[in-house]
Design a protein around this motif. Structure first.
Motif, mmCIF file in Angstrom:
data_model
loop_
_atom_site.group_PDB
_atom_site.id
_atom_site.type_symbol
_atom_site.label_atom_id
_atom_site.label_comp_id
_atom_site.label_asym_id
_atom_site.label_seq_id
_atom_site.Cartn_x
_atom_site.Cartn_y
_atom_site.Cartn_z
ATOM 1 N N SER A 181 142.094 -34.568 -49.460
ATOM 2 C CA SER A 181 142.484 -33.879 -50.690
ATOM 3 C C SER A 181 142.890 -34.957 -51.696
ATOM 4 N N ASP A 218 146.541 -39.514 -63.016
ATOM 5 C CA ASP A 218 146.265 -38.296 -62.261
ATOM 6 C C ASP A 218 145.487 -37.363 -63.196
ATOM 7 N N THR A 268 145.537 -35.922 -52.864
ATOM 8 C CA THR A 268 146.709 -36.719 -52.470
ATOM 9 C C THR A 268 146.275 -37.965 -51.686
ATOM 10 N N LYS A 277 138.917 -28.355 -58.069
ATOM 11 C CA LYS A 277 139.438 -28.080 -59.416
ATOM 12 C C LYS A 277 138.265 -27.871 -60.381
ATOM 13 N N THR A 336 149.995 -29.652 -63.325
ATOM 14 C CA THR A 336 149.583 -28.312 -62.905
ATOM 15 C C THR A 336 150.760 -27.370 -62.639
HETATM 16 C C1 PLP Z 1 148.002 -32.642 -61.020
HETATM 17 C C2 PLP Z 1 147.808 -32.646 -59.545
HETATM 18 N N1 PLP Z 1 147.945 -33.807 -58.886
HETATM 19 C C3 PLP Z 1 147.786 -33.876 -57.559
HETATM 20 C C4 PLP Z 1 147.466 -32.765 -56.818
HETATM 21 C C5 PLP Z 1 147.300 -32.875 -55.333
HETATM 22 O O1 PLP Z 1 146.012 -32.517 -54.980
HETATM 23 P P1 PLP Z 1 145.646 -32.039 -53.490
HETATM 24 O O2 PLP Z 1 146.351 -30.759 -53.265
HETATM 25 O O3 PLP Z 1 144.158 -31.910 -53.563
HETATM 26 O O4 PLP Z 1 146.081 -33.123 -52.574
HETATM 27 C C6 PLP Z 1 147.312 -31.531 -57.458
HETATM 28 C C7 PLP Z 1 146.997 -30.302 -56.700
HETATM 29 O O5 PLP Z 1 147.017 -29.204 -57.202
HETATM 30 C C8 PLP Z 1 147.472 -31.473 -58.861
HETATM 31 O O6 PLP Z 1 147.330 -30.327 -59.513
#
Ligand code: PLP
Length: 389
Positions: free
Chosen positions: A86, A191, A88, A217, A166
């Motif tokens: 993901s 990000d 992260t 996304k 988000t």
């Molecule tokens: C702005 C932002 N950064 C990081 C993440 C983390 O992404 P993930 O959940 O794919 O690890 C998200 C997830 O919604 C996000 O919206």
């Protein structure tokens, strides 16, 4: 090598028309959350295809198109590393491959996801300075400038900017902030998880060193892939990095990608889906995609305000084009709104997160979303407000 678009069939394109709202069911509601986002018909079709060998010639052809398409989406000539993870995972990869424990970094915090960068930095032994603002407010160029100007010894090695936060629906002034970081000389880590493919974004023109995004996304495919654009200064930092790690290692992953391959077994269905989604997006065009998201944001913000509700982010200038956070009417619970919309309209909207849980609801308008979908969610909200309770 066959670089042809995977979408050959006009009927498939017609099925992906954004003028038709895809209907959900209460058990599997249509997603108007800020990711995962709805899937175009052609993406769903390819996800149902037979398995493909990840080292096959056919798959290499797919990867060649995908890697080129990612550079298009990020607007960069830099390698865009693709990880099966993901977003992260790519965040951690960005830190691990460019910084060493004890390095100083600055993280602009304005919500849950920007704070995640700060927490992660601390977990990796970095010295983190947080510049924080209250929920719903953007970070300011001035506060960043003040911290960076005070750093005359140039001890700050990197600055993390979250473009679209988000958890609150804030859009930070990335271009202006990136200029300030550039003038200082620190690495600019961005990000772009919910801003990429929703808001004008230019990795190379804005000279961004590391940019992170994720598949579930704006890319309109399921979770499972993370993307990381790595610019020349980030590659130099990689050379100075003592423990760049293994799975997310820049060199290993870049080397494999240069051969239209991946270092480790990738999420093959997501790669096939990405190939199709990129083709659909290239047919729509980046400017058209950004304009559609801008229109959706205006439609949602105007719509909820017309219903007497207010948005967490008061100034449109700082409002995300991917997600809008809205206060419920006084005395009305967020869970009752979400349950009503799910049961009666088969649509899912999101709750607030952490300290905003139960205080706001979030409408995602990211990816494969049309103005008809926005109309439907506003209609559902209106019906809820008119109900006798
Ligand atoms: C702005 C932002 N950064 C990081 C993440 C983390 O992404 P993930 O959940 O794919 O690890 C998200 C997830 O919604 C996000 O919206």
């Amino acid at each position: 090598m066959n670089q042809q678009s995977p979408i050959q069939n006009q009927n498939i394109l017609a099925q992906n028309s954004l003028t038709q709202a895809a209907l959900g069911t209460p058990e599997r509601p249509f997603l108007m959350i800020p990711g995962p986002t709805p899937l175009p018909e052609a993406v769903r079709a390819v996800l149902g295809e037979p398995a493909i060998g990840h080292r096959s010639a056919e798959f290499k052809t797919v990867l060649a198109r995908v890697f080129a398409g990612l550079q298009w989406a990020f607007q960069t000539q830099n390698p865009v590393l693709m990880y099966t993870a993901s977003a992260t995972g790519a965040m951690e990869g960005a830190f691990q491959n460019t910084l060493n424990p004890g390095d100083q970094i600055v993280v602009l915090c304005c919500g849950v996801f920007s704070a995640r960068w700060a927490d992660m930095g601390e977990s990796l032994g970095l010295q983190v300075t947080r510049i924080s603002v209250p929920a719903g407010e953007p970070n300011t160029v001035e506060s960043l400038e003040a911290v960076l100007t005070a750093d005359t010894a140039r001890k700050i090695k990197a600055v993390v900017l979250t473009h679209s936060e988000t958890s609150t629906g804030v859009l930070n002034p990335l271009e202006a902030m990136a200029k300030v970081v550039r003038a200082h000389g620190a690495l600019c880590i961005v990000d772009a998880v919910t801003s990429l493919l929703a808001t004008p974004f230019y990795t190379d023109t804005w000279d961004l060193d590391l940019v992170v995004s994720g598949s579930q996304k704006g890319f309109m495919i399921p979770p499972g892939l993370a993307f990381l654009s790595v610019g020349p200064r980030a590659w130099e930092a990689f050379e100075r990095c003592t423990h760049p790690g293994y799975y997310f290692n820049f060199e290993r992953n870049k080397k494999a990608q240069q051969d239209n391959n991946t270092a480790y077994t990738p999420a093959t269905p997501q790669c096939l889906a990405l190939d199709v989604a990129l083709s659909l997006m290239q047919q729509e065009g980046l400017e058209a995609i950004w304009a559609r998201h801008q229109k959706l944001q205006t439609q949602i913000r105007d719509g909820v305000e017309a219903l007497g509700l207010s948005c967490l982010v008061p100034h449109t200038q700082y409002a995300s084009t991917a997600v809008t956070a809205v206060y419920p009417p006084v005395g009305v619970s967020v869970s009752s709104i979400r349950t009503y919309i799910k049961q009666h309209y088969a649509m899912a909207i999101a709750d607030g997160q952490k300290e905003l849980k139960g205080k706001i609801f979030r409408i995602g308008h990211l990816g494969h979303i049309s103005s008809t979908d926005a109309e439907r969610v506003l209609g559902a909200l209106e019906a809820f407000l008119k109900e006798d309770r």
